[in-house]
Design a protein around this motif. Structure first.
Motif, PDB file in Angstrom:
ATOM      1  N   ALA A  28       0.850  -1.194   0.000  1.00  0.00           N
ATOM      2  CA  ALA A  28       0.000   0.000   0.000  1.00  0.00           C
ATOM      3  C   ALA A  28       0.882   1.238   0.000  1.00  0.00           C
ATOM      4  O   ALA A  28       2.078   1.186   0.328  1.00  0.00           O
ATOM      5  CB  ALA A  28      -0.920  -0.018   1.210  1.00  0.00           C
ATOM      6  N   THR A  29       0.285   2.377  -0.335  1.00  0.00           N
ATOM      7  CA  THR A  29       0.994   3.651  -0.377  1.00  0.00           C
ATOM      8  C   THR A  29       0.401   4.589   0.672  1.00  0.00           C
ATOM      9  O   THR A  29      -0.833   4.722   0.771  1.00  0.00           O
ATOM     10  CB  THR A  29       0.880   4.292  -1.768  1.00  0.00           C
ATOM     11  N   VAL A  30       1.274   5.229   1.467  1.00  0.00           N
ATOM     12  CA  VAL A  30       0.807   6.129   2.522  1.00  0.00           C
ATOM     13  C   VAL A  30       0.302   7.427   1.898  1.00  0.00           C
ATOM     14  O   VAL A  30       0.986   8.065   1.084  1.00  0.00           O
ATOM     15  CB  VAL A  30       1.962   6.442   3.510  1.00  0.00           C
ATOM     16  N   LEU A  31      -0.911   7.837   2.275  1.00  0.00           N
ATOM     17  CA  LEU A  31      -1.505   9.080   1.787  1.00  0.00           C
ATOM     18  C   LEU A  31      -1.186  10.228   2.742  1.00  0.00           C
ATOM     19  O   LEU A  31      -0.816  11.333   2.316  1.00  0.00           O
ATOM     20  CB  LEU A  31      -3.013   8.917   1.617  1.00  0.00           C
ATOM     21  N   ASP A  32      -1.409   9.999   4.023  1.00  0.00           N
ATOM     22  CA  ASP A  32      -1.079  10.997   5.053  1.00  0.00           C
ATOM     23  C   ASP A  32      -0.752  10.245   6.343  1.00  0.00           C
ATOM     24  O   ASP A  32      -1.245   9.131   6.561  1.00  0.00           O
ATOM     25  CB  ASP A  32      -2.234  11.984   5.252  1.00  0.00           C
ATOM     26  N   TRP A  33       0.095  10.868   7.187  1.00  0.00           N
ATOM     27  CA  TRP A  33       0.534  10.126   8.392  1.00  0.00           C
ATOM     28  C   TRP A  33       0.913  11.122   9.501  1.00  0.00           C
ATOM     29  O   TRP A  33       1.565  12.157   9.237  1.00  0.00           O
ATOM     30  CB  TRP A  33       1.740   9.267   8.037  1.00  0.00           C
ATOM     31  N   ARG A  34       0.494  10.789  10.738  1.00  0.00           N
ATOM     32  CA  ARG A  34       0.830  11.616  11.894  1.00  0.00           C
ATOM     33  C   ARG A  34       0.700  10.806  13.172  1.00  0.00           C
ATOM     34  O   ARG A  34      -0.349  10.220  13.412  1.00  0.00           O
ATOM     35  CB  ARG A  34      -0.072  12.855  11.949  1.00  0.00           C
ATOM     36  N   ASP A  35       1.790  10.818  13.964  1.00  0.00           N
ATOM     37  CA  ASP A  35       1.806  10.132  15.261  1.00  0.00           C
ATOM     38  C   ASP A  35       1.377   8.662  15.159  1.00  0.00           C
ATOM     39  O   ASP A  35       0.549   8.164  15.941  1.00  0.00           O
ATOM     40  CB  ASP A  35       0.919  10.860  16.270  1.00  0.00           C
TER      41      ASP A  35
END
Length: 459
Positions: A401-408
């Protein structure tokens, strides 16, 4: 003319008319018809033979035939069918002549009983009769094999053997006494499996006529007396015409489906047809053909001497083979089913009459077919375990899969053209490639791929 003369003349005419009436009713020499009905019986005596002869005798009665001739060439047959035919003969108001014909024919076992039950018994030169010992007794070795009674007759070993032989001997003796034939030889034919040629049978008062053709037989029966319903009559066969009755289509179908080989094939078509219908509901054709075949096969079994252990083994075998398609036994259930089916088919019919036993080559062919089907099902099952899962939540595990957005440690990933909630390491950033490790509800657990991990460590 005086009154006295008129009275004498009237009495004279009354006496003459009474004499004519008495002569007509007291000495009937010909039936209402001058037809001779001929029916031909070849092969083993079975349910189809009973249907054919019963229908023919009914037609003969409706036509008021003068005589019925049954030409016979049989190695024997089923005891139940033989007794039904004899009951039809004994109840017939029309004289019946059983004729062992043509040359080279035989009236063995059940045929001898039918010959003895008939009003007239005849044979063609070059034929034989006898060997009327019950087949299942004669072929089974017994502890007393070789023993003889006081009259020099062989003694069957078991109690069941003796009961069967004594019953058959008493039956044929009663028929011989009813028709005035040689009862002693009839009993020897049962107890000692004796046989006679045509001329020897005539010399020993076993039959009435030796004739080369049907026409010769009819000529020799002219003037012979017979008894029907306690009344003695004489045949007048001069100028009679011959009409042969062939089996109708119903009898021909019955003869086909009561062949043990056909009955077994119909049963297997029925069982496999229903099996494939259950595997693929709505196909209709397998289920329809299977249901019809199974019902016809069961009807054939209903009129045949069946061993219920054989039926149980066949049903168990098919059940195990069906279970193989649904249970991960890797062939064990299927092999057991094939063995059970072969054993059941071998003992399915409770008779040792060769014509009413399943051909071993057919059993082998059906066994090989069933084994092949089991192997095919097993291969499909094993192959399915090796295939990659392509549907469901299990298919997502291990996918990229491909990361779209990421935080913590949380964010969204893109996989299979869908946006999913995901959890994973804090260091992930948009456009990183990750691997799906698991799924909880609608949230994925991800971890960085090898390349993403190396990039993170460099930084």
């Amino acid at each position: 003319m005086t009154d006295r003369e008129r009275l004498v003349r009237a009495l004279h005419w009354i006496v003459l008319l009474a004499a004519m009436v008495i002569a007509v009713f007291a000495f009937p020499t010909r039936a209402a018809s001058d037809e001779v009905i001929v029916m031909r019986v070849e092969g083993a005596i079975g349910p189809a033979t009973v249907a054919y002869l019963a229908d023919g005798l009914q037609q003969a009665q409706q036509a008021e035939a003068a005589l019925v001739i049954i030409t016979l060439d049989t190695p024997g047959g089923l005891d139940t069918s033989m007794r039904e035919i004899i009951r039809e003969i004994l109840a017939s108001p029309i004289p019946i002549a059983t004729f062992v014909h043509p040359s080279g024919a035989r009236a063995a076992s059940a045929g001898t009983f039918i010959l003895y039950a008939s009003h007239f018994a005849a044979m063609t030169p070059g034929t034989n009769l006898g060997a009327a010992t019950p087949v299942q007794i004669g072929d089974v070795p017994t502890p007393n094999k070789g023993a003889e009674d006081g009259d020099g007759q062989p003694v069957p070993g078991s109690t069941l053997d003796r009961k069967a032989v004594n019953d058959a001997a008493a039956y044929i003796r009663s028929l011989a006494e009813m028709r005035g034939r040689n009862a002693d030889w009839a009993e020897e034919a049962v107890r000692g499996a004796e046989s006679l040629s045509a001329q020897s049978a005539l010399n020993q008062d076993v039959i009435d006529v030796v004739a080369p053709t049907i026409a010769s037989l009819i000529g020799q029966l002219d003037g012979r007396e017979f008894s029907v319903d306690g009344e003695t009559r004489a045949l007048d066969t001069v100028g009679m015409t011959i009409r042969e009755i062939e089996p109708d289509w119903v009898t021909q179908i019955l003869a086909a489906i009561t062949d043990p080989n056909i009955a077994l094939i119909l049963m297997m078509i029925g069982l496999y047809g229903l099996f494939f219908e259950f595997l693929n509901p709505g196909a209709l054709v397998p289920g329809t053909v299977g249901a019809i075949s199974l019902l016809i096969g069961l009807y054939a079994l209903a009129v045949m001497p069946v061993d219920f252990v054989g039926i149980a083994l066949i049903v168990l075998g098919v059940g195990l083979m069906v279970a193989e398609a649904f249970a991960p036994s890797f062939g064990i259930l299927g092999i057991g089913g094939v063995v059970s089916f072969i054993l059941g088919a071998t003992v399915l019919f409770d008779t040792d009459v060769p014509d009413f036993r399943v051909d071993p080559s057919l059993i082998a062919a059906l066994g090989v077919f069933s084994a092949g089907l089991i192997i095919l099902i097993s291969r499909v099952g094993i192959r399915s375990f090796r295939r990659r899962i392509v549907t469901g939540s299990e298919e997502l595990v291990g996918a990229s899969a491909t990361v779209l957005d990421w935080r913590d440690g949380e964010g969204h990933v893109f996989v299979h053209s869908e946006r999913w909630n995901a959890k994973g390491p804090n260091q992930l950033k948009p456009d990183d490639c990750v691997v799906i490790d698991g799924m909880t509800g609608l949230e994925l657990s991800v971890s960085p791929t090898g390349r993403a991990q190396e990039d993170t460590e460099r930084k």
